[in-house]
Design a protein around this motif. Structure first.
Motif, PDB file in Angstrom:
ATOM      1  N   GLU A  50       0.798  -1.152   0.157  1.00 16.73           N
ATOM      2  CA  GLU A  50      -0.115  -0.179  -0.078  1.00 16.73           C
ATOM      3  C   GLU A  50       0.814   1.228   0.030  1.00 16.73           C
ATOM      4  OE1 GLU A  50      -2.942  -0.317   3.297  1.00 16.73           O
ATOM      5  OE2 GLU A  50      -2.148  -2.143   3.480  1.00 16.73           O
ATOM      6  N   GLN A 227       2.870  -0.177   3.254  1.00 21.42           N
ATOM      7  CA  GLN A 227       2.638  -1.212   4.184  1.00 21.42           C
ATOM      8  C   GLN A 227       2.745  -2.350   3.120  1.00 21.42           C
ATOM      9  OE1 GLN A 227      -1.107  -0.092   5.508  1.00 21.42           O
ATOM     10  NE2 GLN A 227      -0.458   1.011   7.253  1.00 21.42           N
ATOM     11  N   LYS A 400      -4.118 -10.582  10.403  1.00 23.84           N
ATOM     12  CA  LYS A 400      -5.518 -10.270   9.471  1.00 23.84           C
ATOM     13  C   LYS A 400      -6.120 -11.526   9.196  1.00 23.84           C
ATOM     14  CE  LYS A 400      -4.381  -6.130   6.549  1.00 23.84           C
ATOM     15  NZ  LYS A 400      -3.676  -5.678   5.223  1.00 23.84           N
ATOM     16  N   GLU A 416       0.286  -7.972   8.189  1.00 26.76           N
ATOM     17  CA  GLU A 416       0.744  -6.951   7.510  1.00 26.76           C
ATOM     18  C   GLU A 416       1.924  -6.104   8.363  1.00 26.76           C
ATOM     19  OE1 GLU A 416      -2.056  -3.885   8.167  1.00 26.76           O
ATOM     20  OE2 GLU A 416      -1.453  -2.555   5.965  1.00 26.76           O
ATOM     21  N   ARG A 418       3.530  -2.442   9.035  1.00 28.89           N
ATOM     22  CA  ARG A 418       2.864  -1.147   9.045  1.00 28.89           C
ATOM     23  C   ARG A 418       3.803  -0.172   9.426  1.00 28.89           C
ATOM     24  NH1 ARG A 418      -2.401  -1.063   9.140  1.00 28.89           N
ATOM     25  NH2 ARG A 418      -2.250   0.821  10.697  1.00 28.89           N
TER      26      ARG A 418
HETATM   27 MG    MG Z   1      -2.695  -1.454   5.477  1.00 35.91          MG
END
Ligand code: MG
Ligand code: ADP
Ligand code: MG
Ligand code: MG
Length: 736
Positions: A50, A227, A400, A416, A418
């Motif tokens: 991301e 991320q 997640k 993830e 971050r």
């Molecule tokens: Mg994210």
């Protein structure tokens, strides 16, 4: 940033009576969901990044936020849709909303897969995303990947807005989707005051200000990051990966440092993390253990809102959770848990380590509830209440579970990372993404672990904030990489050795490159891994370029984006050595960051030898080989005859060129003949001094013709037949 829901968000007062329901049912929803997916396996590796961008409007005199995030996102998504309507698998990007109304977020439309080839797709995809974003901008707008807008808070609003109540930023900077305003207002309401964000100022010769003080969520959630989400084989692997990423997180934060300016001032920190922690700190004074805080609390809030909680809901990971047998012994940090949640989880078959992780999420209250979306949800299928808490526990790593709903069972257990700060170029963003993917593959394939006591991870998180931590910081790190629960390597160096568990302070360069004869370093391990899987040479070369960049950041050979920005400010003619980043400096910095990002300006101190190939909006979208309908036959005829004329001219040109070549050849023959005659008539001019009389020339005519063909046979030079052809210029360098 996370879950968007339709409907009207409830104010804090309206939400208070429902908080307990959402917390309790969030736990039950997790239990149901966990049981449903506990055993699913997904053998294929998938991962995706991301990237967040800020939109800024440049003018001759300055730079301002461009609050067009929503409009730009709508344009971009419409264009993606158009592309996908034509060819369903053609879209490259998904555009997401972000907290700031000047921000957008992009992800690849589909995640990358586990083939080596895909490692090269990362940068290509990121570059396409940037090109598409450029294509949606208006004149004068730029969208550099800077962590923060350097002048945020420098232009106070006429009056505080109802959501942020800030004296520094208007509510207009908040994404207009109602969730974001409600989130902002409810954090303040729960806390009982505006958020209070402090960051130390960088002290220069003439610095006259104290701490950098900020009073709104936008200062933190307005920061842009990078991320990466990884799909794991199963829940067990996801828990192990979570732990490993928790250790890696602070080091990746330091290496990607890119946030040295806040509110128009040079900060003494290089990274954004601590600012975001404070910017969403919804804890009550009692939870923050403030002296004299009201101890009575409110029954409707989590733990009545009075039980001390050691950290903001945006913070580093608190506890390891792997079920492989070793994680528990490194959990040396107190973790607050919601006792009811913990009890429910453990009595429903969730083991204590995982229960601790989940029950920690539930020491917080849900922040935004939507009308009609509380008791109306079915816990057997919905996960909204769990996701409500999960998506507003912003930790350095997020675990997640498989999503419910439309992608049910398609997507597995993911984790993830971050902490990374967004980089100015996609070359760097790809380098860090790919590096993280490969480090994880190394740890999983070679069955290694990087565990250390959690308290040391927290120390590393603090250390990552310091100026130039990437090059001068010291981080706790394992002296030996051992298999989980495996035999200890012989202790060498280090301290605190427990069964081969020794940890010691290392620089990022040592963590990456190795130390002494006992710690191999992550970069050599990555390269060994690529060798051992028989990675194709093209990809291996690219990865080497990426790891060299990252190593360069650690050794100081290359600058971090933070150092780059600091030096840019320090050497700007308008800088007065007072820590102030004036509008003029900020404008030039934003412009520079944009130019570096699109490859318009080289930045060797940041990127080494690598030159970013220019990214232009004209290349943003594929052009379709579509069917064309002409408005009229006349139009078609005109076009056809123009191409017919072109074809005729092309043929004619060939004929003429052939005739020219023929004539040239004939001319050359005639010139040769002429020279031969001249040589007979004027032997001296032809360099044939020995031939002195016409009679002799006649007699020797045979000899002369030999001399012409072998001019050097008697030490004399023959005249060349034709002028020497010009030396061809060296071939042009192929474009990179
Ligand atoms: Mg994210
Ligand atoms: P969030 O904001 O909640 O972290 P996003 O949807 O913005 O989530 O980003 C999720 C990232 O995960 C994207 O890069 C996406 O490509 C990636 N991703 C999607 N599906 C998978 C999957 N099955 N495995 C790994 N990554 C995935
Ligand atoms: Mg985001
Ligand atoms: Mg996202």
């Amino acid at each position: 940033m996370g879950v968007l829901t339709v409907g009207r968000p409830l104010s804090w007062e309206e939400a208070l009576p429902h908080l307990r329901y959402v917390r309790d049912h969030g736990v039950l929803q997790f239990i149901n969901h966990y049981r449903k997916y506990e055993h699913i396996t997904k053998d294929a590796l998938y991962y995706g990044d991301e990237i967040e961008y800020g939109l800024f409007a440049l003018s001759a005199g300055g730079v301002a936020l461009s609050l067009r995030g929503a409009a730009v996102r709508a344009t971009l998504n419409a264009r993606e849709l158009e592309e996908r309507r034509a060819i369903p698998e053609s879209g490259k990007v998904t555009w997401h909303p972000e907290y700031g109304s000047w921000m957008v977020e992009s992800t690849p439309a589909v995640p990358y897969s586990g083939f080596t080839d895909d490692l090269r797709r990362v940068e290509t995809n990121m570059r396409s995303r940037r090109a598409r974003l450029l294509a949606a901008l208006e004149d004068g707008e730029v969208a550099p990947t800077m962590v923060v807008f350097p002048l945020l808070g420098c232009d106070p609003p006429p009056a505080p807005g109802p959501a942020a109540n800030s004296r520094l930023v208007p509510d207009a900077v908040i994404n207009p989707h109602p969730r974001f305003g409600a989130l902002t207002a409810n954090i303040r309401a729960r806390r009982g005051s505006n958020v209070d964000v402090r960051s130390p100022v960088f002290r220069d010769e003439k610095t006259a200000v104290g701490d950098i003080a900020m009073d709104a969520m936008a200062f933190g959630m307005g920061c842009c990051c990078l991320q990466v989400t990884f799909q794991c084989r199963d829940v067990d692997e996801s828990r192990h990966v979570y732990d490993q990423l928790a250790v890696l997180a602070p080091v990746m934060l330091a290496l990607t440092a890119a946030c040295p300016i806040l509110k128009g001032l040079l900060s003494d920190h290089d990274v954004r993390w601590n600012v975001i922690e404070q910017s969403v700190d919804c804890r009550t004074p009692a939870e923050r253990s403030e002296p004299g805080a009201d101890a009575a609390g409110d029954d409707r809030m989590a733990n009545r809102g009075v039980k001390p909680v050691g950290s903001s809901r945006y913070s580093g990971v608190k506890s390891y959770m792997s079920a492989r047998g070793t994680a528990a012994r490194y959990n040396d940090v107190d973790v607050e848990v919601d006792p009811w949640a913990f009890e429910q989880l453990t009595s429903n078959g969730v083991d204590a380590l995982l229960a601790r992780h989940v029950a920690h999420l539930f020491v917080r209250d849900p922040l935004v509830l939507f009308e009609g979306m509380v008791e109306e949800l079915d816990d057997a299928v919905a996960t909204d209440h769990f996701e409500n808490l999960q998506s507003t526990n912003w930790n350095s790593v997020r675990w997640k579970p498989p999503p419910a709903g439309k992608n049910e069972a398609k997507i597995g257990w993911r984790v993830e990372l971050r902490t990374m700060e967004v980089q100015l170029t996609d070359f760097e963003n790809a380098a860090f993404t790919v590096f993280c993917v490969l480090v994880l593959r190394v740890l999983l394939s070679f069955d290694l672990n990087i565990y250390m006591p959690m308290s040391k991870v927290h120390e590393n998180m603090k250390a990552a904030h310091a100026r130039d931590a990437a090059t001068t910081g010291q981080f706790w790190w394992r002296s030996h990489l051992v298999r989980p629960g495996g035999a200890a390597c012989p202790a060498a160096g280090g301290n605190g050795d427990v069964d081969g568990d020794s940890v010691e302070k290392m620089s990022c360069a040592e963590i990456l490159g190795g130390k002494g004869g006992y710690y191999p370093g992550l970069v050599p391990l990555v390269l060994v891994y690529l060798d051992s899987i028989g990675c194709d040479p093209g990809t291996a070369e690219r990865v080497k370029v990426y790891v060299d960049l990252i190593l360069g950041r650690a050794t100081g050979e290359l600058k971090t984006a933070a150092r780059y920005a600091r030096d840019f400010v320090a050497t700007h003619p308008a800088y007065a050595r007072d820590s102030v980043v004036s509008p003029a400096i900020a404008r030039d910095l934003v412009k520079r960051c944009h130019d570096v990002g699109v490859g318009a300006v080289a930045a060797p101190e940041l990127l080494g030898d690598h030159a970013v190939a220019p990214i232009v909006k004209e290349d943003a979208y594929n052009v379709q080989l579509s069917r064309v309908h002409f408005a009229s036959d006349v139009g078609l005829c005109v076009l056809l005859s123009s191409y017919a004329e072109r074809a005729r001219l092309v043929q004619k040109r060939k004929d003429v060129a052939r005739a020219v070549a023929g004539q040239k050849a004939r001319l050359a023959e005639l010139e040769d003949e002429l020279k031969a005659i001249d040589a007979i008539l004027e032997p001296a001019a032809a360099g044939l001094a020995k031939v002195s009389s016409l009679g002799r020339m006649r007699a020797d005519s045979e000899t002369i013709s030999v001399a012409l063909s072998d001019g050097n046979s008697d030490g004399e030079q023959a005249a060349p037949d034709a002028p020497a052809a010009p030396k061809p210029a060296s071939p042009p360098t192929p474009p990179l």
